[in-house]
Design a protein around this motif. Structure first.
Motif, PDB file in Angstrom:
ATOM      1  N   ASP A 100       0.850  -1.186   0.000  1.00 29.94           N
ATOM      2  CA  ASP A 100       0.000   0.000   0.000  1.00 29.94           C
ATOM      3  C   ASP A 100       0.886   1.237   0.000  1.00 29.94           C
ATOM      4  O   ASP A 100       2.031   1.191   0.433  1.00 29.94           O
ATOM      5  N   HIS A 101       0.366   2.346  -0.505  1.00 32.85           N
ATOM      6  CA  HIS A 101       1.080   3.616  -0.430  1.00 32.85           C
ATOM      7  C   HIS A 101       0.083   4.726  -0.122  1.00 32.85           C
ATOM      8  O   HIS A 101      -1.111   4.607  -0.385  1.00 32.85           O
ATOM      9  N   ASP A 102       0.595   5.810   0.457  1.00 38.70           N
ATOM     10  CA  ASP A 102      -0.273   6.885   0.914  1.00 38.70           C
ATOM     11  C   ASP A 102       0.508   8.193   0.882  1.00 38.70           C
ATOM     12  O   ASP A 102       1.730   8.196   1.013  1.00 38.70           O
ATOM     13  N   SER A 113       4.333   7.682   2.105  1.00 39.19           N
ATOM     14  CA  SER A 113       4.653   6.507   2.898  1.00 39.19           C
ATOM     15  C   SER A 113       4.204   5.250   2.146  1.00 39.19           C
ATOM     16  O   SER A 113       3.251   5.294   1.366  1.00 39.19           O
ATOM     17  N   MET A 114       4.919   4.155   2.387  1.00 41.38           N
ATOM     18  CA  MET A 114       4.617   2.886   1.734  1.00 41.38           C
ATOM     19  C   MET A 114       4.604   1.783   2.764  1.00 41.38           C
ATOM     20  O   MET A 114       5.371   1.801   3.720  1.00 41.38           O
ATOM     21  N   LYS A 115       3.737   0.799   2.547  1.00 47.60           N
ATOM     22  CA  LYS A 115       3.691  -0.405   3.383  1.00 47.60           C
ATOM     23  C   LYS A 115       4.358  -1.518   2.580  1.00 47.60           C
ATOM     24  O   LYS A 115       3.872  -1.906   1.521  1.00 47.60           O
ATOM     25  N   GLN A 117       6.110  -5.434   2.351  1.00 46.13           N
ATOM     26  CA  GLN A 117       6.169  -6.775   2.940  1.00 46.13           C
ATOM     27  C   GLN A 117       7.578  -7.272   2.854  1.00 46.13           C
ATOM     28  O   GLN A 117       8.230  -7.192   1.854  1.00 46.13           O
TER      29      GLN A 117
END
Length: 117
Positions: A100-102, A113-115, A117
């Motif tokens: 995900d990114h935001d 920001s990035m999520k 794994q």
């Protein structure tokens, strides 16, 4: 906690205070690796376990507090061969996928920001 000979157990690798032995000290670093086989009962609370050659820098006799019971369902376990350690017993983390990114908007700037794994 007690273990039987030829039983499998997980080895605790999260660092103690100030000791960075198995890589970076953060919340995403592995807490246990394994399973490893218990070879013999050494003392009242110590056991000798079998280690692979790439973990030769780790002492094979540990206190019972460094072990965790191994359950064979195993999806939560980091396998020892997936962690490649160098001579300083450190490893590099590699991202698998971006989940995900935001973008957070403040008054004067934007923070990405990035999520991972």
């Amino acid at each position: 906690m007690t273990f039987q000979i030829d039983e499998n157990a997980l080895l605790k690798v999260s660092p103690m205070k100030g000791v960075m032995r198995f890589g970076k000290k953060d919340k995403l670093s592995p807490k246990y690796i394994g399973p490893f086989e218990i070879l013999e009962y050494v003392g009242p609370v110590t056991y000798r376990f079998a280690l692979p050659p790439n973990l030769s820098g780790v002492h094979p006799v540990c206190h019972v507090s460094m072990f965790k019971k191994y359950h064979s369902d195993g999806d939560y376990i980091i396998k020892w061969y997936s962690v490649v350690l160098d001579k300083d017993l450190q490893y590099e983390e590699e991202p698998i996928a971006i989940l995900d990114h935001d973008v957070r908007k403040l008054r004067t700037r934007q923070i990405k920001s990035m999520k991972v794994q």
